[in-house]
Design a protein around this motif. Structure first.
Motif, PDB file in Angstrom:
ATOM      1  N   ARG A 223      39.480  36.808  46.106  1.00 34.63           N
ATOM      2  CA  ARG A 223      39.199  37.951  45.237  1.00 34.63           C
ATOM      3  C   ARG A 223      40.503  38.588  44.763  1.00 34.63           C
ATOM      4  NH1 ARG A 223      38.380  43.479  45.551  1.00 34.63           N
ATOM      5  NH2 ARG A 223      39.241  43.542  47.659  1.00 34.63           N
ATOM      6  N   GLU A 224      40.565  38.898  43.458  1.00 39.43           N
ATOM      7  CA  GLU A 224      41.713  39.623  42.893  1.00 39.43           C
ATOM      8  C   GLU A 224      43.047  38.935  43.207  1.00 39.43           C
ATOM      9  OE1 GLU A 224      41.284  43.281  41.100  1.00 39.43           O
ATOM     10  OE2 GLU A 224      40.171  41.448  40.629  1.00 39.43           O
ATOM     11  N   LEU A 225      43.118  37.648  42.981  1.00 37.30           N
ATOM     12  CA  LEU A 225      44.326  36.885  43.307  1.00 37.30           C
ATOM     13  C   LEU A 225      45.553  37.437  42.605  1.00 37.30           C
ATOM     14  CD1 LEU A 225      42.839  33.281  43.246  1.00 37.30           C
ATOM     15  CD2 LEU A 225      43.669  34.533  45.251  1.00 37.30           C
ATOM     16  N   THR A 226      46.621  37.585  43.357  1.00 38.76           N
ATOM     17  CA  THR A 226      47.952  38.079  42.949  1.00 38.76           C
ATOM     18  C   THR A 226      47.954  39.559  42.589  1.00 38.76           C
ATOM     19  OG1 THR A 226      47.959  37.710  40.526  1.00 38.76           O
ATOM     20  CG2 THR A 226      48.409  35.793  41.954  1.00 38.76           C
TER      21      THR A 226
ATOM     22  N   THR B 128      46.906  43.809  43.465  1.00 40.63           N
ATOM     23  CA  THR B 128      47.169  44.743  44.562  1.00 40.63           C
ATOM     24  C   THR B 128      46.183  44.568  45.708  1.00 40.63           C
ATOM     25  OG1 THR B 128      48.054  46.365  42.994  1.00 40.63           O
ATOM     26  CG2 THR B 128      47.396  47.181  45.173  1.00 40.63           C
ATOM     27  N   TYR B 129      44.917  44.357  45.383  1.00 38.06           N
ATOM     28  CA  TYR B 129      43.887  44.265  46.420  1.00 38.06           C
ATOM     29  C   TYR B 129      43.433  42.830  46.651  1.00 38.06           C
ATOM     30  CZ  TYR B 129      43.862  49.300  45.825  1.00 38.06           C
ATOM     31  OH  TYR B 129      44.236  50.612  45.760  1.00 38.06           O
ATOM     32  N   GLU B 130      44.364  41.898  46.561  1.00 39.25           N
ATOM     33  CA  GLU B 130      44.032  40.492  46.829  1.00 39.25           C
ATOM     34  C   GLU B 130      43.394  40.348  48.205  1.00 39.25           C
ATOM     35  OE1 GLU B 130      46.796  37.129  45.907  1.00 39.25           O
ATOM     36  OE2 GLU B 130      46.866  36.949  48.091  1.00 39.25           O
ATOM     37  N   GLU B 131      42.356  39.532  48.258  1.00 36.63           N
ATOM     38  CA  GLU B 131      41.660  39.298  49.523  1.00 36.63           C
ATOM     39  C   GLU B 131      41.127  37.878  49.540  1.00 36.63           C
ATOM     40  OE1 GLU B 131      38.090  41.328  52.202  1.00 36.63           O
ATOM     41  OE2 GLU B 131      38.166  41.687  50.035  1.00 36.63           O
ATOM     42  N   VAL B 132      41.280  37.195  50.670  1.00 40.70           N
ATOM     43  CA  VAL B 132      40.727  35.866  50.854  1.00 40.70           C
ATOM     44  C   VAL B 132      39.855  35.888  52.101  1.00 40.70           C
ATOM     45  CG1 VAL B 132      41.184  33.408  51.196  1.00 40.70           C
ATOM     46  CG2 VAL B 132      42.730  34.777  49.771  1.00 40.70           C
TER      47      VAL B 132
ATOM     48  N   GLY C  56      47.754  38.631  37.581  1.00 39.73           N
ATOM     49  CA  GLY C  56      47.840  40.030  37.951  1.00 39.73           C
ATOM     50  C   GLY C  56      49.268  40.539  37.902  1.00 39.73           C
ATOM     51  N   ASP C  57      50.142  39.907  38.672  1.00 36.79           N
ATOM     52  CA  ASP C  57      51.534  40.345  38.761  1.00 36.79           C
ATOM     53  C   ASP C  57      52.335  39.798  37.582  1.00 36.79           C
ATOM     54  OD1 ASP C  57      54.190  40.864  39.430  1.00 36.79           O
ATOM     55  OD2 ASP C  57      53.842  40.558  41.566  1.00 36.79           O
ATOM     56  N   PRO C  58      52.860  40.670  36.701  1.00 37.13           N
ATOM     57  CA  PRO C  58      53.626  40.192  35.550  1.00 37.13           C
ATOM     58  C   PRO C  58      54.831  39.347  35.937  1.00 37.13           C
ATOM     59  CG  PRO C  58      53.080  42.519  35.300  1.00 37.13           C
ATOM     60  CD  PRO C  58      52.718  42.139  36.702  1.00 37.13           C
ATOM     61  N   ASN C  59      55.341  39.537  37.153  1.00 32.93           N
ATOM     62  CA  ASN C  59      56.506  38.766  37.586  1.00 32.93           C
ATOM     63  C   ASN C  59      56.220  37.279  37.738  1.00 32.93           C
ATOM     64  OD1 ASN C  59      58.365  40.953  37.793  1.00 32.93           O
ATOM     65  ND2 ASN C  59      57.369  41.582  39.695  1.00 32.93           N
ATOM     66  N   ASP C  60      54.941  36.910  37.697  1.00 30.93           N
ATOM     67  CA  ASP C  60      54.597  35.493  37.761  1.00 30.93           C
ATOM     68  C   ASP C  60      54.793  34.782  36.425  1.00 30.93           C
ATOM     69  OD1 ASP C  60      53.917  35.633  40.440  1.00 30.93           O
ATOM     70  OD2 ASP C  60      51.799  36.045  40.048  1.00 30.93           O
ATOM     71  N   ALA C  61      55.087  35.531  35.376  1.00 34.02           N
ATOM     72  CA  ALA C  61      55.326  34.913  34.063  1.00 34.02           C
ATOM     73  C   ALA C  61      56.574  34.043  34.132  1.00 34.02           C
ATOM     74  CB  ALA C  61      55.493  35.990  32.998  1.00 34.02           C
TER      75      ALA C  61
END
Length: 278
Positions: free
Chosen positions: A184-187, A189-193, A8-13
């Motif tokens: 759900r939706e890891l990394t 905006t709406y990440e939820e565990v 999700g987050d491009p900064n994880d590249a």
């Protein structure tokens, strides 16, 4: 090269992925548009040729990519998110390269599987990954029955519109108190565990869930087997010429391997002697 891409987050590249996108002669992408969008978000200009590499064209693309690699070209394979080959295209190309004795390397990085395991809050020292469950209820319940005694944590993906049915089936087959986590939706905006019992999670999911889903099931808790119930199994080995102590060891190992229970060799030995003295 296999390149793990952000979920999700491009900064994880990783820096290595950025470099590979900019310098590869060929970029094989599950979705060329998403890969180009990722490169743009990273401020990277893809200089090489970009080709599609999704499930329906994977087999047809492999011979051409092998020729590129033989010719000394740098080929980068990326999927939409996470690690290629993990429920995504990739393993067939790796297998073909291995068979042709061509080099393959991996640029490690994001993976929904390991991220969900880390966030689950469950014991995950030992785990297995099971891809996507069967879509139909009968095969799905049969799959769940294979997990009844599985003592490793189990991670799997699920489509949001099937999550409620899968969790309801899990309650029925694995029991309402088995612990699990739905990520759900890891990394993004709406990440939820969501963590809790299968019963709690099934009730939550029944209201409808969106996004990309990874589920982690806690491993089954081993139960103590009654040694008296296993006396006949020990005596069966003894009747085949196995010594009593070795027979007890074999039966104890079988119980452990099958996940049906745990029992000590000593307890088995004493149970057999007690049964013989009756």
């Amino acid at each position: 090269m296999l390149g793990a891409t952000p979920m999700g987050d491009p900064n994880d590249a990783s820096p290595r992925l950025r470099e590979a996108l900019a310098t590869a002669d060929v970029v094989a992408a599950e979705d060329t548009r998403r890969t180009k969008a990722l490169a743009s978000a990273l401020g990277v200009q893809i200089a090489g040729r970009v080709v599609s590499f999704y499930d329906q064209v994977e087999t047809d693309r492999i011979p051409g990519l092998l020729e590129e690699i033989r010719a000394g070209q740098r080929v980068l394979l990326v999927t939409d998110a996470g690690m290629p080959s993990v429920s995504d295209p990739g393993y067939r190309l790796v297998a073909a390269c291995a068979q042709a004795n061509l080099p393959v390397t991996c640029l490690p990085g994001p993976s929904a599987v390991t991220t969900a395991l880390a966030l689950s809050g469950l014991p995950v020292e030992r785990f297995c990954f099971d891809g996507f469950p069967p879509r139909k209820r009968g095969p799905r319940q049969a799959w769940l029955r294979t997990l009844v005694a599985e003592q490793r944590a189990v991670a799997f993906f699920e489509a949001p519109h099937r999550l409620a049915d899968t969790l309801a089936d899990a309650v029925e087959v694995l029991g309402p108190q088995r612990l699990a986590a739905v990520c759900r939706e890891l990394t993004k905006t709406y990440e939820e565990v969501r963590r809790g019992t299968l019963a709690d999670l099934a009730e939550w999911a029944a209201e409808g869930v969106r996004g990309e889903i990874t589920v982690v099931l806690a491993g089954a808790t081993p139960t103590a087997a009654d040694p008296e119930d296993l006396v006949d199994a020990v005596e069966k080995w003894v009747s085949q010429g196995v010594g009593l102590k070795d027979a007890c060891a074999r039966v104890a190992a079988e119980e452990q391997a099958e996940g049906t229970g745990t029992v000590s060799k000593r307890a088995l030995y004493e149970a057999v002697l007690a049964a013989r003295s009756r």
